[in-house]
Design an enzyme around this catalytic site. Structure first.
Site, mmCIF file in Angstrom:
data_model
loop_
_atom_site.group_PDB
_atom_site.id
_atom_site.type_symbol
_atom_site.label_atom_id
_atom_site.label_comp_id
_atom_site.label_asym_id
_atom_site.label_seq_id
_atom_site.Cartn_x
_atom_site.Cartn_y
_atom_site.Cartn_z
ATOM 1 N N ASN A 120 56.753 14.460 56.810
ATOM 2 C CA ASN A 120 56.452 13.723 55.582
ATOM 3 C C ASN A 120 56.967 12.295 55.769
ATOM 4 O OD1 ASN A 120 56.179 12.741 53.014
ATOM 5 N ND2 ASN A 120 57.363 14.371 52.007
ATOM 6 N N GLU A 143 57.392 23.210 49.527
ATOM 7 C CA GLU A 143 56.206 22.462 49.955
ATOM 8 C C GLU A 143 56.040 22.497 51.467
ATOM 9 O OE1 GLU A 143 57.526 19.274 47.134
ATOM 10 O OE2 GLU A 143 55.378 18.866 47.073
#
Ligand code: AMP
Length: 405
Positions: A17, A391
């Site tokens: 990310n 996530e």
């Protein structure tokens, strides 16, 4: 995070990310669900950066200049070599990249190639703060790990097929079409994961379940999910719309913007900064972290008490609205930093909704929840659950689905 030393028949996924000055990563066992290693590179491009790598119960921390994302990822790969786990032994079958805005193009995860990179770049005007660093992360990772497939997982994908009634802004259709103005939503990976996993946890068929997911973190959003598909969500063209957040207003009359530009002499960028970074809890109290806001309440600061009322009142309005959209709600799931940890917010957000069949048991609700926990009383029409989101695991599983492992 738990660690695993068990054999992994399926291989692992490196989840990345990339933010404007940071890279968050996690090596995930998608089958067992464990995080085998995780870490964070921060302050990329600044004089001194910081790197933290957690693996096998050991945390390695370094302070050093990190010129750019490429160097950041090189340092991370060096740490995997140096302190483990060994990435070749971990059999990395894919790298899963979080991408915030998939716009009108992407309705699911995709294998990255030059064309996908170009499309992510093209969507940057819709997410100027997020898509460019997401894309930079993809490019450097593909260079440094060229033999592994890279998969882009979009935060908007779960909301791609929202019904037109929920996705459409009531503005001139041609202007909207020309400039791709619609409600895209965000946090979709979390809303999808929680709505599906909570049904499984409760032993309910997801196809027959109507769920409201309240993802309350520093960013916050609500979704209405019917039969496993999203039918409404609170974030819009950008993540500014909807609930009150750490630093964002959530819903606000757009005319506030014109008013401030005409009468306070503020520029577009200044209003953008005000609404995105200096509003929400931060704007109301000076603090964006709810733990700090509660501390101010304890000190008797009236503005902090009002801020919690504003924050929870907004959540309650969305719960009522989505109960109506769904025609009744079977499950309400609280997740993310606030949703999992803040019992006061959970209680206030659902207080007084007994006539809708929504109730919270004070004893069950009390305290922070690291595991899924039902907090409604037995026999309540709506089951209220605290359900920790994950996530990274959701991205890892979507990446596996794409590479077909
Ligand atoms: P997230 O974006 O999901 O990481 O959530 C971060 C936010 O969760 C923080 O800004 C806090 O407002 C909130 N948070 C984290 N821990 C707690 C806690 N123990 N009690 C209340 N809020 C918390």
């Amino acid at each position: 995070m738990s660690t695993s030393t068990t054999a992994r028949s399926q291989g692992t996924v490196l989840v990345v990310n990339s933010g404007s000055s940071s890279i968050k990563y996690q090596l995930v066992d998608p089958a067992g669900g464990d995080a085998i290693a995780s870490g964070l590179v921060e302050r990329i491009g600044e004089e001194t950066g910081a790197v933290k790598h957690v693996a096998g119960g050991t945390t390695t921390e370094r302070e050093l200049p990190v010129a750019d994302h490429g160097e950041g990822l090189r340092i991370v790969l060096g740490l995997f070599d140096e302190v483990g786990p060994d990435l070749s032994a971990a059999q990395v079958i894919a790298v899963g990249h979080r991408v915030v805005q998939g716009g009108p193009v992407f309705d699911g995860p995709v294998l990255v190639d030059a064309e996908v990179e170009r499309q992510i770049d093209e969507l940057s005007p819709l997410a100027p703060l997020h898509n460019p660093p997401n894309l930079t992360g993809i490019r450097v990772a593909r260079e440094l790990l060229p033999d592994v497939p890279h998969v882009a997982v979009f935060d908007t994908a779960f909301f791609h097929h929202l019904p037109a009634a929920a996705a459409t802004y009531a503005i001139d259709r041609e202007v909207a079409a020309r400039h791709h103005v619609r409600r895209y939503g965000a946090h979709g990976t979390s809303h999808q994961y929680v709505s599906h996993e909570v049904a499984a946890y409760l032993g309910r068929p997801v196809e027959q379940t109507s769920t409201i997911v309240l993802h309350l973190g520093n960013g916050a959003s609500a979704s209405a999910v019917q039969g496993g598909r999203a039918v409404d969500t609170s974030m819009g063209l950008t993540p500014l719309e909807g609930l009150v957040m750490g630093t964002r207003t959530g819903d606000i009359d757009p005319a506030v913007t014109f008013h401030l530009m005409r009468n306070a002499g503020m520029s577009v960028d200044e209003v953008d900064d005000l609404l995105n970074r200096r509003s929400g809890l931060k704007g109301l109290t000076g603090e964006n972290d709810l733990r700090e806001v509660h501390r101010l309440v304890d000190e008797g600061v009236e503005a902090a008490r009002v801020a919690i009322d504003v924050y929870t009142h907004r959540i309650k309005k969305y719960v009522g609205a989505y109960a109506a959209v769904l025609g009744g709600v079977d499950v309400i799931a609280f997740t993310a930093g606030v949703g999992e940890n803040d019992d006061v917010v959970r209680a206030l957000s659902l207080a007084g909704l007994e006539r809708l069949g929504i109730e919270v048991d004070p004893e069950r609700n009390a305290g922070r929840k690291k595991e899924p926990t039902v907090i409604s009383p037995d026999g309540a029409a709506t089951t209220v659950v605290v359900f920790p989101t994950n996530e990274e695991l959701a991205i890892a599983r979507q990446a596996v689905a794409v590479v077909g492992a």
